[in-house]
Enzyme design. Sequence first.
Site, PDB file in Angstrom:
ATOM      1  CB  CYS A 127      -0.329  -2.120  -5.237  1.00 36.35           C
ATOM      2  SG  CYS A 127       1.372  -1.729  -4.419  1.00 36.35           S
ATOM      3  CD  GLU A 165       0.317  -2.663  -0.978  1.00 31.90           C
ATOM      4  OE1 GLU A 165      -0.245  -2.093  -1.470  1.00 31.90           O
ATOM      5  OE2 GLU A 165       0.741  -3.586  -1.353  1.00 31.90           O
TER       6      GLU A 165
END
Length: 543
Positions: free
Chosen positions: A313, A279
């Site tokens: 993110c 991720e």
Amino acid sequence: MRSTSPSRRSAAPLPVSPPEHPRSTTTVTRTVTSVVDGQAVPGDHTVASLNPADLDDVVGEVSLAPGRIFTAAAVVAKNAQRAWADVPAPVRGRAIAHIGRVVEENAESLARLVTREIGKPYAEALGEVREIVDTCDFFLGEGRRLYGQTVPSEMPDKQLFTFRNPVGTVAVITAGNFPVAVPSWYIVPALLTGNTIVWKPAEYSAVVSNAFHDLFVKGGGLPDGVFNLVHADGAETYAGLQESLELGYIDKVGFTGSSEVGREIGALTGRHLQTACLELGGKNPLVVTPSADLDLAVEGALFSGFGTAGQRCTSLGTVIVHESLHDEFVRRFTAAVGAAAVGDPAQDVLMGPLLDAKFAERYEKFLGWVQPQHTVYGPTGRITAGNPRDGFVGDPEKGLFYHPMVVDGVRPGDELFDEETFGPIVGVTSYTTLDEAIDLANAPGYGLSSSIYTTNPADAFAYRRGISAGMVSINNSTSGAEAHLPFGGNGKSGNGSRQSGMWVLDQFTRWQSVNWDYSGRLQKAQMDVADLDADLGFRLDES
């Protein structure tokens, strides 16, 4: 080994944070170490974890371990895995549920510690802690739903089955911008499915990480060796992971961090015929269409771009706004940014400081990406007495506070458009047609999160079909997750793996097929099918 049953324990609060204010300097500085097989394991040198909102406040001294400690933890986890996998899945589910209750009882104190160590505004920190609780609540049920299947056989007197088996020992390496929520996305389902863990958190969130570990192991009653914590820097972590993979002690790697490091982790695991759960970063677009509710779009862009000081993110990278609304959107958006509360994260603010000095240093580089053709709104750089921000909450000289920054006129080919900027920078560009907007949204090559503001269903569905992102929001922020929805990205944002919900089970289990022949004779599947067809008087190639 401690009991895994939650029924014998109350969810009593644990001392996971200073008792009063997140920026209190009266608290005795603690030293945190790795924890392997239930024992504290000191490293070979220490670094200070500082409160980024008050750099005089030493939250803790972090004892960093050499790579061999990571390998030793992997050996311990490997040895503990069989016994943990033999605990029935519903019982493991009850243990996870109990951990959720312990975290819930300690939510406010853990959130205060998150705020103190990484500078995340308290409201956001508390929401992050609640994500752990949601994750535990969801996976309680999955302990009774680790379903296999009964599959019909093409042969008589034969049954076919599938089973989920744990992968084994899991290495989890996480960033510190979400120091408790993101680790829970790996650790909770990995434990639930019968795996054991070696966790390497970020050095700058180490004190929070030890509190998280205590809540799971001491509060949740996990057996020794099942969940191990290692503090190490990047080079030593890589060395220990490499050795552990070569010796067969690690069976799966989960990594949250930069795309650059993710490539290295993916290459390393690939050499051992493993696929890591990656991720990674994002350059998340937000498209504003002609039919959008403009005030709602501004609100969404403000939170997307500057929540956690742009250090998610899923933070907004570029607003892609229709040319007919461009000027009005920029006017409203820059006004909202200028009016937003910035400062002490223990107060009611939109954004606090950058996470750590290394991120401040990197952010200074991003400021150099502004080009003459760009339009910058408001002051930029570090907030100081000589470079002030109106309405700043607290004392800017104490911490790593930066001005939120809006840069208009970015286009493909500009570093500010193409590259992730981990900090409070939002770019703005314009488009003519929705197809052009989708092309602009996909151009940087990331594919994590995205958003579109529209009241036209046709535009919403066209955007969903065309966008490369793993996650799409319609009339909502680029940021945000729910424990029962898959989370993850594509392209430079990840390798297609997903966290959260039932989908993450495929990261931490392997399918096993079983065929049970009770005919009393050797049946050779496809080799015998022709005879069965003949017995029935037909062949498969005849109509």
